[in-house]
Design a protein around this motif. Structure first.
Motif, PDB file in Angstrom:
ATOM      1  N   ASP A   1       0.108   3.340  -9.884  1.00 49.32           N
ATOM      2  CA  ASP A   1       0.670   2.138  -9.274  1.00 49.32           C
ATOM      3  C   ASP A   1       2.183   2.303  -9.149  1.00 49.32           C
ATOM      4  O   ASP A   1       2.767   3.280  -9.620  1.00 49.32           O
ATOM      5  N   GLN A   2       2.824   1.309  -8.513  1.00 49.90           N
ATOM      6  CA  GLN A   2       4.258   1.391  -8.275  1.00 49.90           C
ATOM      7  C   GLN A   2       5.062   1.341  -9.564  1.00 49.90           C
ATOM      8  O   GLN A   2       6.122   1.970  -9.674  1.00 49.90           O
ATOM      9  N   LYS A   3       4.581   0.627 -10.562  1.00 51.61           N
ATOM     10  CA  LYS A   3       5.290   0.568 -11.843  1.00 51.61           C
ATOM     11  C   LYS A   3       5.387   1.961 -12.457  1.00 51.61           C
ATOM     12  O   LYS A   3       6.429   2.343 -13.016  1.00 51.61           O
ATOM     13  N   ALA A   4       4.316   2.733 -12.349  1.00 51.86           N
ATOM     14  CA  ALA A   4       4.326   4.102 -12.871  1.00 51.86           C
ATOM     15  C   ALA A   4       5.281   4.981 -12.069  1.00 51.86           C
ATOM     16  O   ALA A   4       5.927   5.876 -12.621  1.00 51.86           O
ATOM     17  N   VAL A   5       5.383   4.719 -10.759  1.00 54.53           N
ATOM     18  CA  VAL A   5       6.328   5.455  -9.921  1.00 54.53           C
ATOM     19  C   VAL A   5       7.757   5.201 -10.394  1.00 54.53           C
ATOM     20  O   VAL A   5       8.566   6.127 -10.535  1.00 54.53           O
ATOM     21  N   GLU A   6       8.077   3.943 -10.644  1.00 53.81           N
ATOM     22  CA  GLU A   6       9.432   3.588 -11.066  1.00 53.81           C
ATOM     23  C   GLU A   6       9.781   4.229 -12.407  1.00 53.81           C
ATOM     24  O   GLU A   6      10.940   4.593 -12.648  1.00 53.81           O
ATOM     25  N   THR A   7       8.784   4.413 -13.277  1.00 49.74           N
ATOM     26  CA  THR A   7       9.020   5.065 -14.561  1.00 49.74           C
ATOM     27  C   THR A   7       9.473   6.507 -14.361  1.00 49.74           C
ATOM     28  O   THR A   7      10.298   7.027 -15.128  1.00 49.74           O
ATOM     29  N   LEU A   8       8.968   7.159 -13.331  1.00 49.56           N
ATOM     30  CA  LEU A   8       9.332   8.550 -13.056  1.00 49.56           C
ATOM     31  C   LEU A   8      10.805   8.714 -12.703  1.00 49.56           C
ATOM     32  O   LEU A   8      11.356   9.810 -12.829  1.00 49.56           O
ATOM     33  N   PHE A   9      11.436   7.617 -12.260  1.00 53.16           N
ATOM     34  CA  PHE A   9      12.831   7.704 -11.819  1.00 53.16           C
ATOM     35  C   PHE A   9      13.798   6.987 -12.763  1.00 53.16           C
ATOM     36  O   PHE A   9      14.964   6.791 -12.416  1.00 53.16           O
ATOM     37  N   GLU A  10      13.324   6.632 -13.959  1.00 54.91           N
ATOM     38  CA  GLU A  10      14.179   5.907 -14.891  1.00 54.91           C
ATOM     39  C   GLU A  10      15.387   6.735 -15.333  1.00 54.91           C
ATOM     40  O   GLU A  10      16.442   6.185 -15.654  1.00 54.91           O
ATOM     41  N   ASP A  11      15.244   8.049 -15.361  1.00 56.41           N
ATOM     42  CA  ASP A  11      16.340   8.904 -15.824  1.00 56.41           C
ATOM     43  C   ASP A  11      17.240   9.377 -14.687  1.00 56.41           C
ATOM     44  O   ASP A  11      18.151  10.181 -14.895  1.00 56.41           O
ATOM     45  N   VAL A  12      17.001   8.882 -13.475  1.00 60.51           N
ATOM     46  CA  VAL A  12      17.767   9.313 -12.300  1.00 60.51           C
ATOM     47  C   VAL A  12      18.919   8.355 -12.033  1.00 60.51           C
ATOM     48  O   VAL A  12      18.721   7.136 -11.973  1.00 60.51           O
ATOM     49  N   THR A  13      20.122   8.900 -11.885  1.00 56.02           N
ATOM     50  CA  THR A  13      21.271   8.101 -11.469  1.00 56.02           C
ATOM     51  C   THR A  13      21.374   8.198  -9.953  1.00 56.02           C
ATOM     52  O   THR A  13      21.669   9.268  -9.407  1.00 56.02           O
ATOM     53  N   LEU A  14      21.101   7.104  -9.277  1.00 56.03           N
ATOM     54  CA  LEU A  14      21.078   7.124  -7.822  1.00 56.03           C
ATOM     55  C   LEU A  14      22.495   7.188  -7.262  1.00 56.03           C
ATOM     56  O   LEU A  14      23.420   6.593  -7.826  1.00 56.03           O
TER      57      LEU A  14
ATOM     58  N   GLY B   1       0.792  -1.224   0.000  1.00 54.33           N
ATOM     59  CA  GLY B   1       0.000   0.000   0.000  1.00 54.33           C
ATOM     60  C   GLY B   1       0.822   1.270   0.000  1.00 54.33           C
ATOM     61  O   GLY B   1       0.272   2.364   0.178  1.00 54.33           O
ATOM     62  N   LEU B   2       2.143   1.151  -0.219  1.00 53.71           N
ATOM     63  CA  LEU B   2       3.007   2.322  -0.159  1.00 53.71           C
ATOM     64  C   LEU B   2       3.458   2.777  -1.540  1.00 53.71           C
ATOM     65  O   LEU B   2       3.618   1.963  -2.458  1.00 53.71           O
ATOM     66  N   THR B   3       3.672   4.076  -1.662  1.00 57.57           N
ATOM     67  CA  THR B   3       4.406   4.633  -2.792  1.00 57.57           C
ATOM     68  C   THR B   3       5.870   4.610  -2.394  1.00 57.57           C
ATOM     69  O   THR B   3       6.257   5.232  -1.408  1.00 57.57           O
ATOM     70  N   MET B   4       6.704   3.889  -3.145  1.00 57.04           N
ATOM     71  CA  MET B   4       8.096   3.681  -2.764  1.00 57.04           C
ATOM     72  C   MET B   4       9.025   4.451  -3.692  1.00 57.04           C
ATOM     73  O   MET B   4       8.985   4.283  -4.916  1.00 57.04           O
ATOM     74  N   LEU B   5       9.865   5.293  -3.114  1.00 59.80           N
ATOM     75  CA  LEU B   5      10.770   6.147  -3.864  1.00 59.80           C
ATOM     76  C   LEU B   5      12.205   5.675  -3.666  1.00 59.80           C
ATOM     77  O   LEU B   5      12.632   5.458  -2.529  1.00 59.80           O
ATOM     78  N   PRO B   6      12.988   5.526  -4.736  1.00 59.27           N
ATOM     79  CA  PRO B   6      14.379   5.094  -4.590  1.00 59.27           C
ATOM     80  C   PRO B   6      15.233   6.202  -3.992  1.00 59.27           C
ATOM     81  O   PRO B   6      15.130   7.367  -4.395  1.00 59.27           O
ATOM     82  N   VAL B   7      16.092   5.859  -3.024  1.00 62.28           N
ATOM     83  CA  VAL B   7      16.922   6.860  -2.349  1.00 62.28           C
ATOM     84  C   VAL B   7      18.382   6.751  -2.791  1.00 62.28           C
ATOM     85  O   VAL B   7      18.973   7.707  -3.282  1.00 62.28           O
ATOM     86  N   TYR B   8      18.981   5.582  -2.602  1.00 61.99           N
ATOM     87  CA  TYR B   8      20.365   5.377  -3.017  1.00 61.99           C
ATOM     88  C   TYR B   8      20.612   3.886  -3.182  1.00 61.99           C
ATOM     89  O   TYR B   8      19.779   3.056  -2.802  1.00 61.99           O
ATOM     90  N   GLN B   9      21.754   3.547  -3.725  1.00 64.42           N
ATOM     91  CA  GLN B   9      22.150   2.151  -3.863  1.00 64.42           C
ATOM     92  C   GLN B   9      23.378   1.880  -3.006  1.00 64.42           C
ATOM     93  O   GLN B   9      24.116   2.806  -2.658  1.00 64.42           O
ATOM     94  N   TRP B  10      23.573   0.605  -2.661  1.00 66.80           N
ATOM     95  CA  TRP B  10      24.737   0.273  -1.844  1.00 66.80           C
ATOM     96  C   TRP B  10      25.239  -1.134  -2.149  1.00 66.80           C
ATOM     97  O   TRP B  10      24.513  -1.970  -2.673  1.00 66.80           O
ATOM     98  N   ASP B  11      26.502  -1.325  -1.828  1.00 71.81           N
ATOM     99  CA  ASP B  11      27.148  -2.618  -2.013  1.00 71.81           C
ATOM    100  C   ASP B  11      27.445  -3.256  -0.667  1.00 71.81           C
ATOM    101  O   ASP B  11      27.622  -2.576   0.345  1.00 71.81           O
ATOM    102  N   ARG B  12      27.527  -4.565  -0.685  1.00 78.02           N
ATOM    103  CA  ARG B  12      27.986  -5.294   0.493  1.00 78.02           C
ATOM    104  C   ARG B  12      29.514  -5.316   0.520  1.00 78.02           C
ATOM    105  O   ARG B  12      30.169  -5.198  -0.522  1.00 78.02           O
ATOM    106  N   VAL B  13      30.061  -5.480   1.712  1.00 77.84           N
ATOM    107  CA  VAL B  13      31.489  -5.724   1.872  1.00 77.84           C
ATOM    108  C   VAL B  13      31.664  -6.910   2.813  1.00 77.84           C
ATOM    109  O   VAL B  13      30.756  -7.270   3.570  1.00 77.84           O
ATOM    110  N   LEU B  14      32.845  -7.497   2.750  1.00 79.98           N
ATOM    111  CA  LEU B  14      33.191  -8.602   3.638  1.00 79.98           C
ATOM    112  C   LEU B  14      34.131  -8.061   4.703  1.00 79.98           C
ATOM    113  O   LEU B  14      35.083  -7.337   4.396  1.00 79.98           O
TER     114      LEU B  14
END
Length: 337
Positions: free
Chosen positions: A309-322, A157-170
């Protein structure tokens, strides 16, 4: 029907069907709540709860649908109050954020510091928990925003917005064999060591489990925790090798440990922030989002809020480099230098 009756209905559900606890949290009496629920059921001509004597066990099918609509009603009440506050220029309120330990400990402090300086009349409440616990907070209406990684299926039930990406480390002790190796770790190598990592990583649907399975391997998870500091503590105790977010490694604090780059092994993950699709955001909430990530402008957030819907939300951020929180390995220094 009264708003008070709807509030009582939701409180009973959110307090595990315990009327006494619901009454305590609402600063009212148990008999008063019971009476109002009976009046509501009589008015609707429906039984909302399955009862066993004086005890409530669960919701009926009708009760489930009534609770769903009740939550929408109470959200609209909150929206009207938010609208009135914005129109009056009221700069006071409280921002309630549910998030994980990693976000609260390593990402949010400078964001919240700047936000509090800009909005001294706004309180800030952080509720920490696992993804399952955060889903419960959203359902109960205890938070305005949720910030987490993956687990999107828990928040339909949420609108989800991408904030940043991250990697794992050992992360390994300095005397660990992997620390002395001159070759990059492989999944085959990691499968031979017990992993100390985040909770739920051992679930089949987790990206960690799926990565090992794709290579015909099984992750040897020896210990899980939701707190990155706890993970590091048990790595120091020798219970396994730590697999955690790159931003959770602090150069000075963790100088007794060796950080190994494993971004070639695991997929990059995205942290998102979500809010209820039917919520009306206030000015200070929009400002918080833009401080959290520059691409979360008020205009883009509003467009996402109105997306079907969420798919439409993700389309709004397709041109964003996180932005990316990745490990920046330091050159190895030869022994004796």
């Amino acid at each position: 029907m009264k708003l008070q009756q709807i509030r009582y209905l939701l409180a009973i559900v959110d307090n595990g069907f315990n009327i006494t606890t619901a009454a305590e949290n609402l600063y009212t009496s148990q008999p008063g709540i019971s009476k109002q629920i009976r009046l509501l059921e009589d008015e609707l001509g429906l039984q909302l709860f399955i009862r066993r004597g004086k005890r409530i066990d669960a919701l009926t099918a009708a009760g489930e649908r009534a609770v769903e609509r009740g939550r929408h009603i109470m959200q609209e009440v909150a929206n009207i109050k938010n609208l009135a506050a914005e129109l009056k220029g009221d700069a006071q309120g409280t921002l309630r954020l549910g998030t994980t330990h990693t976000q609260a400990r390593y990402v949010l402090p400078p964001v919240i510091q700047g936000f509090r300086q800009a909005h001294p009349g706004v309180g800030f409440d952080i509720h920490q928990g696992t993804s399952d616990q955060l889903a419960g907070m959203v359902s109960a209406g205890d938070v305005d925003f949720v910030m987490a990684t993956s687990s999107q299926h828990l928040f339909p039930g949420l609108t989800m917005l991408p904030v940043y990406q991250w990697d794992r480390v050992l992360l390994v002790p300095r005397d660990h064999p992997l620390a002395a190796s001159r070759t990059a770790p492989t999944l085959e190598t990691l499968s031979q060591h017990p992993l100390v990592t985040y909770v739920f990583s051992d679930r089949p649907e987790s990206s960690l489990s799926r990565t090992f399975k794709a290579k015909g391997l099984e992750a040897n998870i020896g210990f899980t925790a939701r707190d990155a500091d706890v993970i590091k503590t048990y790595v120091r105790m020798g219970l396994g090798v730590g697999l955690l977010a790159a931003m959770a490694v602090e150069e000075e604090v963790d100088k007794d440990l060796v950080t190994l780059d494993v971004q070639h092994l695991f997929p990059r993950l995205t942290t998102w922030i979500g809010f209820r699709r039917d919520s009306l955001l206030r000015g200070y909430q929009l400002d918080f989002l833009s401080r959290l990530a520059p691409h979360l402008t008020p205009e883009r957030v509003e467009a996402a809020r109105q997306a079907p819907d969420q798919k439409a939300v993700e389309t709004l951020f397709e041109d964003v480099t996180l932005p990316v929180h990745a490990h920046q390995p330091k050159p190895r220094v030869a022994a004796g230098c």
